[in-house]
Scaffold this motif. Structure first.
Motif, PDB file in Angstrom:
ATOM      1  N   ILE A  45       2.651  59.263 -29.866  1.00 17.90           N
ATOM      2  CA  ILE A  45       3.265  57.979 -29.498  1.00 17.90           C
ATOM      3  C   ILE A  45       4.547  57.753 -30.296  1.00 17.90           C
ATOM      4  CG2 ILE A  45       2.970  55.458 -29.609  1.00 17.90           C
ATOM      5  CD1 ILE A  45       1.444  56.760 -27.325  1.00 17.90           C
ATOM      6  N   CYS A  46       4.501  57.986 -31.599  1.00 23.34           N
ATOM      7  CA  CYS A  46       5.692  57.779 -32.434  1.00 23.34           C
ATOM      8  C   CYS A  46       6.809  58.731 -32.032  1.00 23.34           C
ATOM      9  CB  CYS A  46       5.352  57.971 -33.911  1.00 23.34           C
ATOM     10  SG  CYS A  46       4.348  56.621 -34.546  1.00 23.34           S
ATOM     11  N   TYR A  47       6.484  59.984 -31.716  1.00 27.30           N
ATOM     12  CA  TYR A  47       7.509  60.935 -31.311  1.00 27.30           C
ATOM     13  C   TYR A  47       8.161  60.498 -30.012  1.00 27.30           C
ATOM     14  CZ  TYR A  47       9.850  65.100 -29.695  1.00 27.30           C
ATOM     15  OH  TYR A  47      10.786  65.961 -29.214  1.00 27.30           O
ATOM     16  N   SER A  48       7.355  60.055 -29.048  1.00 28.94           N
ATOM     17  CA  SER A  48       7.928  59.665 -27.759  1.00 28.94           C
ATOM     18  C   SER A  48       8.789  58.419 -27.893  1.00 28.94           C
ATOM     19  CB  SER A  48       6.829  59.459 -26.711  1.00 28.94           C
ATOM     20  OG  SER A  48       6.012  58.373 -27.083  1.00 28.94           O
ATOM     21  N   CYS A  49       8.509  57.572 -28.888  1.00 26.70           N
ATOM     22  CA  CYS A  49       9.342  56.382 -29.097  1.00 26.70           C
ATOM     23  C   CYS A  49      10.702  56.742 -29.669  1.00 26.70           C
ATOM     24  CB  CYS A  49       8.648  55.416 -30.050  1.00 26.70           C
ATOM     25  SG  CYS A  49       7.169  54.678 -29.363  1.00 26.70           S
ATOM     26  N   THR A  50      10.782  57.852 -30.391  1.00 20.98           N
ATOM     27  CA  THR A  50      12.028  58.208 -31.049  1.00 20.98           C
ATOM     28  C   THR A  50      12.715  59.399 -30.401  1.00 20.98           C
ATOM     29  OG1 THR A  50      10.863  59.653 -32.581  1.00 20.98           O
ATOM     30  CG2 THR A  50      11.192  57.371 -33.266  1.00 20.98           C
ATOM     31  N   SER A  51      12.262  59.819 -29.229  1.00 18.21           N
ATOM     32  CA  SER A  51      12.805  61.043 -28.645  1.00 18.21           C
ATOM     33  C   SER A  51      14.020  60.802 -27.747  1.00 18.21           C
ATOM     34  CB  SER A  51      11.716  61.791 -27.876  1.00 18.21           C
ATOM     35  OG  SER A  51      11.308  61.026 -26.775  1.00 18.21           O
ATOM     36  N   SER A  52      14.699  59.686 -27.909  1.00 14.81           N
ATOM     37  CA  SER A  52      15.930  59.453 -27.171  1.00 14.81           C
ATOM     38  C   SER A  52      16.943  60.521 -27.537  1.00 14.81           C
ATOM     39  CB  SER A  52      16.513  58.090 -27.517  1.00 14.81           C
ATOM     40  OG  SER A  52      15.735  57.070 -26.998  1.00 14.81           O
ATOM     41  N   SER A  53      17.778  60.831 -26.573  1.00 18.93           N
ATOM     42  CA  SER A  53      18.818  61.825 -26.851  1.00 18.93           C
ATOM     43  C   SER A  53      19.851  61.232 -27.799  1.00 18.93           C
ATOM     44  CB  SER A  53      19.487  62.241 -25.549  1.00 18.93           C
ATOM     45  OG  SER A  53      20.361  61.216 -25.105  1.00 18.93           O
ATOM     46  N   GLU A  54      20.648  62.111 -28.376  1.00 19.82           N
ATOM     47  CA  GLU A  54      21.736  61.656 -29.234  1.00 19.82           C
ATOM     48  C   GLU A  54      22.717  60.803 -28.441  1.00 19.82           C
ATOM     49  OE1 GLU A  54      23.478  64.504 -32.090  1.00 19.82           O
ATOM     50  OE2 GLU A  54      21.947  65.888 -31.342  1.00 19.82           O
ATOM     51  N   LEU A  55      22.874  61.101 -27.163  1.00 15.72           N
ATOM     52  CA  LEU A  55      23.788  60.321 -26.324  1.00 15.72           C
ATOM     53  C   LEU A  55      23.321  58.873 -26.248  1.00 15.72           C
ATOM     54  CD1 LEU A  55      26.285  60.368 -24.475  1.00 15.72           C
ATOM     55  CD2 LEU A  55      24.752  60.964 -22.589  1.00 15.72           C
ATOM     56  N   LYS A  56      22.049  58.678 -25.959  1.00 17.79           N
ATOM     57  CA  LYS A  56      21.537  57.318 -25.842  1.00 17.79           C
ATOM     58  C   LYS A  56      21.607  56.581 -27.178  1.00 17.79           C
ATOM     59  CE  LYS A  56      18.170  55.876 -23.049  1.00 17.79           C
ATOM     60  NZ  LYS A  56      16.821  55.845 -22.484  1.00 17.79           N
ATOM     61  N   LYS A  57      21.404  57.304 -28.269  1.00 14.35           N
ATOM     62  CA  LYS A  57      21.450  56.671 -29.591  1.00 14.35           C
ATOM     63  C   LYS A  57      22.843  56.166 -29.935  1.00 14.35           C
ATOM     64  CE  LYS A  57      17.597  59.259 -31.482  1.00 14.35           C
ATOM     65  NZ  LYS A  57      17.195  60.338 -32.395  1.00 14.35           N
ATOM     66  N   ASP A  58      23.873  56.750 -29.335  1.00 16.62           N
ATOM     67  CA  ASP A  58      25.248  56.347 -29.638  1.00 16.62           C
ATOM     68  C   ASP A  58      25.705  55.117 -28.847  1.00 16.62           C
ATOM     69  OD1 ASP A  58      25.520  58.328 -31.482  1.00 16.62           O
ATOM     70  OD2 ASP A  58      26.866  59.576 -30.309  1.00 16.62           O
ATOM     71  N   PHE A  59      24.883  54.654 -27.928  1.00 15.88           N
ATOM     72  CA  PHE A  59      25.235  53.495 -27.126  1.00 15.88           C
ATOM     73  C   PHE A  59      24.116  52.462 -27.233  1.00 15.88           C
ATOM     74  CE2 PHE A  59      27.604  57.024 -25.442  1.00 15.88           C
ATOM     75  CZ  PHE A  59      28.855  56.476 -25.213  1.00 15.88           C
ATOM     76  N   PRO A  60      24.454  51.188 -27.223  1.00 20.78           N
ATOM     77  CA  PRO A  60      23.435  50.139 -27.378  1.00 20.78           C
ATOM     78  C   PRO A  60      22.640  49.930 -26.082  1.00 20.78           C
ATOM     79  CG  PRO A  60      25.578  49.137 -27.056  1.00 20.78           C
ATOM     80  CD  PRO A  60      25.798  50.633 -27.099  1.00 20.78           C
ATOM     81  N   CYS A  61      21.754  50.893 -25.789  1.00 19.01           N
ATOM     82  CA  CYS A  61      21.022  50.857 -24.517  1.00 19.01           C
ATOM     83  C   CYS A  61      19.583  50.419 -24.725  1.00 19.01           C
ATOM     84  CB  CYS A  61      21.038  52.233 -23.866  1.00 19.01           C
ATOM     85  SG  CYS A  61      22.680  52.754 -23.352  1.00 19.01           S
ATOM     86  N   ASP A  62      19.117  49.581 -23.825  1.00 21.41           N
ATOM     87  CA  ASP A  62      17.721  49.176 -23.767  1.00 21.41           C
ATOM     88  C   ASP A  62      17.060  50.047 -22.711  1.00 21.41           C
ATOM     89  OD1 ASP A  62      15.263  47.953 -23.509  1.00 21.41           O
ATOM     90  OD2 ASP A  62      16.054  46.071 -22.723  1.00 21.41           O
ATOM     91  N   SER A  63      16.107  50.872 -23.123  1.00 23.10           N
ATOM     92  CA  SER A  63      15.509  51.838 -22.187  1.00 23.10           C
ATOM     93  C   SER A  63      14.748  51.159 -21.050  1.00 23.10           C
ATOM     94  CB  SER A  63      14.589  52.809 -22.925  1.00 23.10           C
ATOM     95  OG  SER A  63      13.547  52.088 -23.544  1.00 23.10           O
ATOM     96  N   ASP A 105      25.655  47.618 -19.235  1.00 16.16           N
ATOM     97  CA  ASP A 105      24.434  47.858 -18.449  1.00 16.16           C
ATOM     98  C   ASP A 105      24.616  49.043 -17.513  1.00 16.16           C
ATOM     99  OD1 ASP A 105      23.222  45.735 -19.681  1.00 16.16           O
ATOM    100  OD2 ASP A 105      23.362  44.383 -17.965  1.00 16.16           O
ATOM    101  N   ARG A 106      25.757  49.092 -16.831  1.00 16.33           N
ATOM    102  CA  ARG A 106      26.002  50.200 -15.901  1.00 16.33           C
ATOM    103  C   ARG A 106      26.140  51.520 -16.638  1.00 16.33           C
ATOM    104  NH1 ARG A 106      30.783  48.781 -12.072  1.00 16.33           N
ATOM    105  NH2 ARG A 106      31.484  47.307 -13.639  1.00 16.33           N
ATOM    106  N   LEU A 107      26.793  51.489 -17.792  1.00 19.91           N
ATOM    107  CA  LEU A 107      26.927  52.695 -18.602  1.00 19.91           C
ATOM    108  C   LEU A 107      25.550  53.175 -19.082  1.00 19.91           C
ATOM    109  CD1 LEU A 107      28.863  54.714 -19.902  1.00 19.91           C
ATOM    110  CD2 LEU A 107      29.068  53.142 -21.833  1.00 19.91           C
ATOM    111  N   CYS A 108      24.732  52.254 -19.548  1.00 19.56           N
ATOM    112  CA  CYS A 108      23.399  52.624 -20.030  1.00 19.56           C
ATOM    113  C   CYS A 108      22.510  53.131 -18.897  1.00 19.56           C
ATOM    114  CB  CYS A 108      22.743  51.437 -20.734  1.00 19.56           C
ATOM    115  SG  CYS A 108      23.490  51.093 -22.344  1.00 19.56           S
TER     116      CYS A 108
END
Length: 195
Positions: A23-41, A180-183
């Motif tokens: 569970i913890c791994y899946s919560c933090t497995s966002s790509s580096e791309l997503k981490k660089d933008f303020p995106c709400d999954s 929002d569109r970018l995310c």
């Protein structure tokens, strides 16, 4: 009534630890791309369909309501998609291609992207080397005007192998819900499967 012996208790403890780790791994497995933008999954598209490029080199998961065009020639194979039910200033244009040419994501390449942005009178907002699809990747986010509209473009370049690279271009026209569109586009980019 359930009676637990020591072996059952140990098994349950290990199972619980394993479950929490996953569970913890899946919560933090966002790509580096997503981490660089303020995106709400949670802000993403629903009802997706898988689309293969003509040569079956990659697959994209795209909203079922989007119009999709496939293209290929000797130099590339691409998927171009957008929600054509929305105005240009409300939709997102997404173009992903495997290009049959080697690429070096070096200083010369980055300077070329920067110069291309300047030539098109775009201001680079963010650039970075990252890993995407477990491959070396470089992205450039730029902003400017295209015609009479405010324009954002995210170019993502991934070295697939020594002979091919992927270019994913996201275009956003207008000022409405740009982040929002970018995310949403980044969420779709992360779902791409390179074969």
């Amino acid at each position: 009534m359930l009676i637990l012996n020591k072996n059952t208790s140990d098994f349950m403890r290990y199972f619980y630890i394993l479950f929490l780790t996953i569970i913890c791994y899946s919560c933090t497995s966002s790509s580096e791309l997503k981490k660089d933008f303020p995106c709400d999954s949670s802000n993403s598209f629903q009802s997706l369909k898988e689309v293969n490029d003509i040569r079956s080199l990659f697959t994209m998961s795209l909203p079922k309501t989007w119009k999709v065009n496939l293209y290929y020639d000797n130099s590339l194979s691409s998927i171009y998609a957008a929600d054509t039910t929305l105005n240009l200033t409300k939709t997102t244009l997404l173009d992903a291609s495997i290009i049959h040419s080697p690429i070096n994501l070096d200083k010369t390449f980055k300077e070329k992207i920067t110069n291309d942005n300047k030539r098109m009178e775009l201001e680079e907002l963010k650039t970075k080397n990252i890993q995407l699809f477990d491959k070396p990747t470089y992205y450039s986010l730029a902003k400017g005007k295209k015609g009479k509209f405010t324009y954002h473009i995210l170019n993502v370049f991934t070295k697939v192998n020594s002979d091919n690279f992927m270019h994913i271009k996201t275009e956003i026209y207008g000022d409405s819900l740009v982040n929002d569109r970018l995310c949403n586009a980044i969420n779709l980019i992360e779902k791409i499967q390179v074969k």
